[in-house]
Design an enzyme around this catalytic site. Sequence first.
Site, PDB file in Angstrom:
ATOM      1  N   LYS A  50      28.042   6.776  22.408  1.00 29.98           N
ATOM      2  CA  LYS A  50      26.679   6.463  22.837  1.00 29.98           C
ATOM      3  C   LYS A  50      26.476   6.822  24.311  1.00 29.98           C
ATOM      4  CE  LYS A  50      26.448   2.985  19.236  1.00 29.98           C
ATOM      5  NZ  LYS A  50      26.705   1.593  18.857  1.00 29.98           N
ATOM      6  N   GLN A  94      27.714  -4.346  21.477  1.00 28.86           N
ATOM      7  CA  GLN A  94      28.518  -3.683  20.447  1.00 28.86           C
ATOM      8  C   GLN A  94      29.192  -4.732  19.555  1.00 28.86           C
ATOM      9  OE1 GLN A  94      28.715  -0.252  19.907  1.00 28.86           O
ATOM     10  NE2 GLN A  94      29.727  -0.890  18.025  1.00 28.86           N
ATOM     11  N   ASP A 117      18.575  -2.070  19.465  1.00 35.85           N
ATOM     12  CA  ASP A 117      19.210  -2.073  18.143  1.00 35.85           C
ATOM     13  C   ASP A 117      18.277  -2.675  17.088  1.00 35.85           C
ATOM     14  OD1 ASP A 117      21.618  -0.790  18.095  1.00 35.85           O
ATOM     15  OD2 ASP A 117      22.773  -2.526  18.773  1.00 35.85           O
TER      16      ASP A 117
END
Length: 309
Positions: A50, A94, A117
């Site tokens: 990412k 994460q 997200d």
Amino acid sequence: MPARIIDGKAIAAALRAGIALQAKALPQPPGLAAILIGDDPASAVYVAGKVKACAEVGFLSFVHRLPASTSEAELFDLIETLNQDSKVSGILLQLPLPPALDARQFICMIDSNKDVDGLSPVNYGLLAAGLPAAVPCTPLGCLHLLRTVTTDLQGKRALVLGRSTLVGKPMAELLVQQDCTVTVAHSKSRDLPALCREADILVAAVGRPGLVRGEWIKPGAIVIDVGITRGADNKLHGDVNFAEALAVAGAITPVPGGVGPMTIACLLFNTLVAACRQQGRVVPKGLLDHDYSLCADASGRNTRGRVAR
Ligand code: NAP
């Protein structure tokens, strides 16, 4: 005729190129903060990917690596600091977190304007209400891939295999909003082959390599394979038996090179949208051909309407 292979790599590259152009036009570059806790090697690889993707489109990235012993208070403090930091457009926590930390409560702490997200209850609720929201990256990418094959989704029978908050449920929501007739199946569902055979669109998000056999697939169906499992051969495998499906489906995503690259591109897209909104800029049009990816404000109200077309 073998199925058309949906080239997620190329489609994601085109999206990233558009994102890079839009990022350049902003007064401040979009910034993505990633929080990586503990020593999970797969998580470290995902975060590195990412960060690399951010650099390629001209975004800033800030990686916060914390030990597995991080306390709840320390993580709360970090998220609060990032919520307030004007250089940070999006925050990525994460997953999975170490067992002592409950991911759900920390996701709720992330400012919904920075929840790139799309996992916070605010964005989840907006999506479920049919309002513009930051949509979780994987289902957003799947919808985009699907719509590169056909935009004629009205009345199509869709089966989503898997009911996770990350993929299955938001995917089903998006397909309902596209006027599909949607069935969601899971580990307790009966007769998966029969359910699959009815589907014009099959999205498999299960994590069981090769579960979906060619004979389960309706001839001509569009198959989106979300599953990624590393096999004993050290290769990545999808949930669909690709060789068998190729002979039956109308179109199919490969693994790797299908949904994976789109997930990262959609993370960049959500971060760009968040940055535009935070900097008072119009959200760019035409990057995705549908308009669900807008964030609500911190109170949960959607203040800006849909993406300009
Ligand atoms: P998850 O949270 O473990 O959910 C899996 C879902 O599959 C659950 O709803 C489960 O049912 C269902 N399931 C499990 N075994 C089944 C079976 N034999 N028959 C029918 N349903 C079954 O996983 P996830 O996060 O949604 O991810 C699913 C897969 O997608 C994984 O392989 C993951 O690595 C991959 N993934 C890929 C990307 C990407 O970018 N390509 C992104 C995210 C995830 P129950 O609810 O009944 O347990």
